[in-house]
Design a protein around this motif. Sequence first.
Motif, PDB file in Angstrom:
ATOM      1  N   ALA A 215      -5.056  34.120  14.658  1.00 47.75           N
ATOM      2  CA  ALA A 215      -6.362  33.931  15.275  1.00 47.75           C
ATOM      3  C   ALA A 215      -7.276  35.093  14.918  1.00 47.75           C
ATOM      4  N   LYS A 216      -8.552  34.793  14.768  1.00 44.68           N
ATOM      5  CA  LYS A 216      -9.523  35.826  14.434  1.00 44.68           C
ATOM      6  C   LYS A 216     -10.777  35.628  15.278  1.00 44.68           C
ATOM      7  N   PRO A 217     -11.612  36.643  15.439  1.00 45.78           N
ATOM      8  CA  PRO A 217     -12.829  36.477  16.233  1.00 45.78           C
ATOM      9  C   PRO A 217     -13.812  35.558  15.521  1.00 45.78           C
ATOM     10  N   SER A 218     -14.425  34.642  16.272  1.00 48.27           N
ATOM     11  CA  SER A 218     -15.398  33.743  15.673  1.00 48.27           C
ATOM     12  C   SER A 218     -16.685  34.488  15.327  1.00 48.27           C
ATOM     13  N   LYS A 219     -17.057  35.465  16.166  1.00 44.71           N
ATOM     14  CA  LYS A 219     -18.232  36.290  15.906  1.00 44.71           C
ATOM     15  C   LYS A 219     -17.857  37.751  16.148  1.00 44.71           C
ATOM     16  N   PRO A 220     -17.391  38.449  15.106  1.00 42.40           N
ATOM     17  CA  PRO A 220     -16.979  39.840  15.304  1.00 42.40           C
ATOM     18  C   PRO A 220     -18.115  40.691  15.870  1.00 42.40           C
ATOM     19  N   SER A 221     -17.744  41.574  16.778  1.00 43.55           N
ATOM     20  CA  SER A 221     -18.732  42.441  17.403  1.00 43.55           C
ATOM     21  C   SER A 221     -19.162  43.535  16.430  1.00 43.55           C
ATOM     22  N   ALA A 222     -20.469  43.771  16.353  1.00 45.64           N
ATOM     23  CA  ALA A 222     -20.981  44.814  15.465  1.00 45.64           C
ATOM     24  C   ALA A 222     -20.703  46.210  16.028  1.00 45.64           C
TER      25      ALA A 222
ATOM     26  N   ALA B  25       0.836  -1.198   0.000  1.00 47.06           N
ATOM     27  CA  ALA B  25       0.000   0.000   0.000  1.00 47.06           C
ATOM     28  C   ALA B  25       0.868   1.244   0.000  1.00 47.06           C
ATOM     29  N   THR B  26       0.373   2.301  -0.626  1.00 46.44           N
ATOM     30  CA  THR B  26       1.072   3.577  -0.651  1.00 46.44           C
ATOM     31  C   THR B  26       0.567   4.428   0.500  1.00 46.44           C
ATOM     32  N   LEU B  27       1.465   4.735   1.427  1.00 46.95           N
ATOM     33  CA  LEU B  27       1.087   5.497   2.613  1.00 46.95           C
ATOM     34  C   LEU B  27       1.255   6.982   2.327  1.00 46.95           C
ATOM     35  N   LYS B  28       0.215   7.751   2.602  1.00 50.64           N
ATOM     36  CA  LYS B  28       0.266   9.185   2.406  1.00 50.64           C
ATOM     37  C   LYS B  28       0.494   9.865   3.747  1.00 50.64           C
ATOM     38  N   PRO B  29       1.575  10.657   3.861  1.00 47.30           N
ATOM     39  CA  PRO B  29       1.828  11.331   5.143  1.00 47.30           C
ATOM     40  C   PRO B  29       0.724  12.309   5.477  1.00 47.30           C
ATOM     41  N   SER B  30       0.394  12.355   6.757  1.00 47.95           N
ATOM     42  CA  SER B  30      -0.646  13.277   7.212  1.00 47.95           C
ATOM     43  C   SER B  30      -0.131  14.705   7.140  1.00 47.95           C
ATOM     44  N   PRO B  31      -0.901  15.625   6.591  1.00 43.05           N
ATOM     45  CA  PRO B  31      -0.436  17.012   6.504  1.00 43.05           C
ATOM     46  C   PRO B  31      -0.317  17.634   7.881  1.00 43.05           C
ATOM     47  N   ARG B  32       0.761  18.381   8.077  1.00 44.10           N
ATOM     48  CA  ARG B  32       0.976  19.039   9.359  1.00 44.10           C
ATOM     49  C   ARG B  32       0.120  20.303   9.427  1.00 44.10           C
ATOM     50  N   PRO B  33      -0.524  20.517  10.567  1.00 38.86           N
ATOM     51  CA  PRO B  33      -1.349  21.721  10.678  1.00 38.86           C
ATOM     52  C   PRO B  33      -0.495  22.982  10.636  1.00 38.86           C
ATOM     53  N   THR B  34      -1.010  24.008   9.974  1.00 37.18           N
ATOM     54  CA  THR B  34      -0.300  25.277   9.849  1.00 37.18           C
ATOM     55  C   THR B  34      -0.919  26.280  10.805  1.00 37.18           C
TER      56      THR B  34
ATOM     57  N   MET C 289       2.462  46.891  13.580  1.00 33.24           N
ATOM     58  CA  MET C 289       2.109  46.329  12.279  1.00 33.24           C
ATOM     59  C   MET C 289       0.595  46.180  12.232  1.00 33.24           C
ATOM     60  N   ARG C 290       0.026  46.362  11.011  1.00 36.92           N
ATOM     61  CA  ARG C 290      -1.414  46.176  10.840  1.00 36.92           C
ATOM     62  C   ARG C 290      -1.691  45.389   9.573  1.00 36.92           C
ATOM     63  N   LEU C 291      -2.605  44.421   9.645  1.00 37.54           N
ATOM     64  CA  LEU C 291      -3.050  43.646   8.488  1.00 37.54           C
ATOM     65  C   LEU C 291      -4.490  44.025   8.166  1.00 37.54           C
ATOM     66  N   ASN C 292      -4.812  44.126   6.888  1.00 34.19           N
ATOM     67  CA  ASN C 292      -6.176  44.443   6.475  1.00 34.19           C
ATOM     68  C   ASN C 292      -7.029  43.174   6.386  1.00 34.19           C
ATOM     69  N   ARG C 293      -6.877  42.303   7.340  1.00 37.37           N
ATOM     70  CA  ARG C 293      -7.657  41.061   7.390  1.00 37.37           C
ATOM     71  C   ARG C 293      -7.645  40.539   8.817  1.00 37.37           C
ATOM     72  N   GLN C 294      -8.529  39.613   9.058  1.00 33.14           N
ATOM     73  CA  GLN C 294      -8.558  38.901  10.335  1.00 33.14           C
ATOM     74  C   GLN C 294      -8.426  37.413  10.045  1.00 33.14           C
ATOM     75  N   GLY C 295      -7.441  36.801  10.643  1.00 33.31           N
ATOM     76  CA  GLY C 295      -7.142  35.397  10.355  1.00 33.31           C
ATOM     77  C   GLY C 295      -6.168  35.278   9.202  1.00 33.31           C
ATOM     78  N   GLY C 296      -5.885  34.036   8.810  1.00 31.88           N
ATOM     79  CA  GLY C 296      -4.941  33.788   7.729  1.00 31.88           C
ATOM     80  C   GLY C 296      -3.562  33.452   8.238  1.00 31.88           C
ATOM     81  N   SER C 297      -2.605  33.388   7.309  1.00 30.01           N
ATOM     82  CA  SER C 297      -1.242  32.995   7.669  1.00 30.01           C
ATOM     83  C   SER C 297      -0.571  34.075   8.506  1.00 30.01           C
ATOM     84  N   ILE C 298       0.336  33.632   9.359  1.00 28.88           N
ATOM     85  CA  ILE C 298       1.054  34.555  10.241  1.00 28.88           C
ATOM     86  C   ILE C 298       2.170  35.236   9.453  1.00 28.88           C
ATOM     87  N   PRO C 299       2.247  36.555   9.491  1.00 29.63           N
ATOM     88  CA  PRO C 299       3.314  37.257   8.755  1.00 29.63           C
ATOM     89  C   PRO C 299       4.643  37.170   9.495  1.00 29.63           C
TER      90      PRO C 299
END
Length: 209
Positions: free
Chosen positions: A88-95, A75-84, A173-183
């Motif tokens: 962190a971002k708010p799950s429910k941003p405050s209005a 069988a061909t074993l596929k390595p499990s992808p490592r979590p990246t 530093m400021r990012l124009n997004r919430q969440g995503g890859s760490i700079p």
Amino acid sequence: MRPSRLPYRAAVVAASTMTVAALAVVLVPNPQAPGTFPALETVPVVVDGSSSPSPYKPTLDPRPSTNTTRAGERATLKPSPRPTERVAKPSKPSAKKHPIAKPPADIRISYYRNCTGFAQKCIDAGALTMYAGNILAGHNYMGYQWLSRVPVGRTVRVISGPLAGTYRVYGHMRLNRQGGSIPSFGGAALVLQTCEGSGTGFSLLKRVR
């Protein structure tokens, strides 16, 4: 007229039969006696018409394992992808808009949770949260609005935990997004993070002690 040899021949055959029987008694040991070899069973040999018997070839059923299929193929074993790790971002941003609060004059951080790998859950619970090795983050609508705007030159003391030490702010530093890859934070020893509107703000610190 010669006498008949039939009686003589019959006597020879009888004597030979008795001799073979006697040898059989001697050669077949008592299976109950100590030190004797086990009795051998006679296995019939199937002849396919040629002069030699067909060799016995056992048939083995392949057994599946983690490395082979049921058919015996590897069988061909596929390595499990490592979590990246991601920002962190708010799950429910405050209005409701929250102004950036003025940071304390003497910043001493005495408690935070080490939640690397599941930071979002801790931040959403309202805790000042450590993740990715050197980031301390908190929601702006839970009292941590000031984290991203600690003035340059201000000293921050972390009292306990893996980030214990004295730090000084050298930039932001400021990012124009919430969440995503760490700079890349340019080698900052400590990063303070919170949300700013629809973006994310950071205070960058270097260790001084």
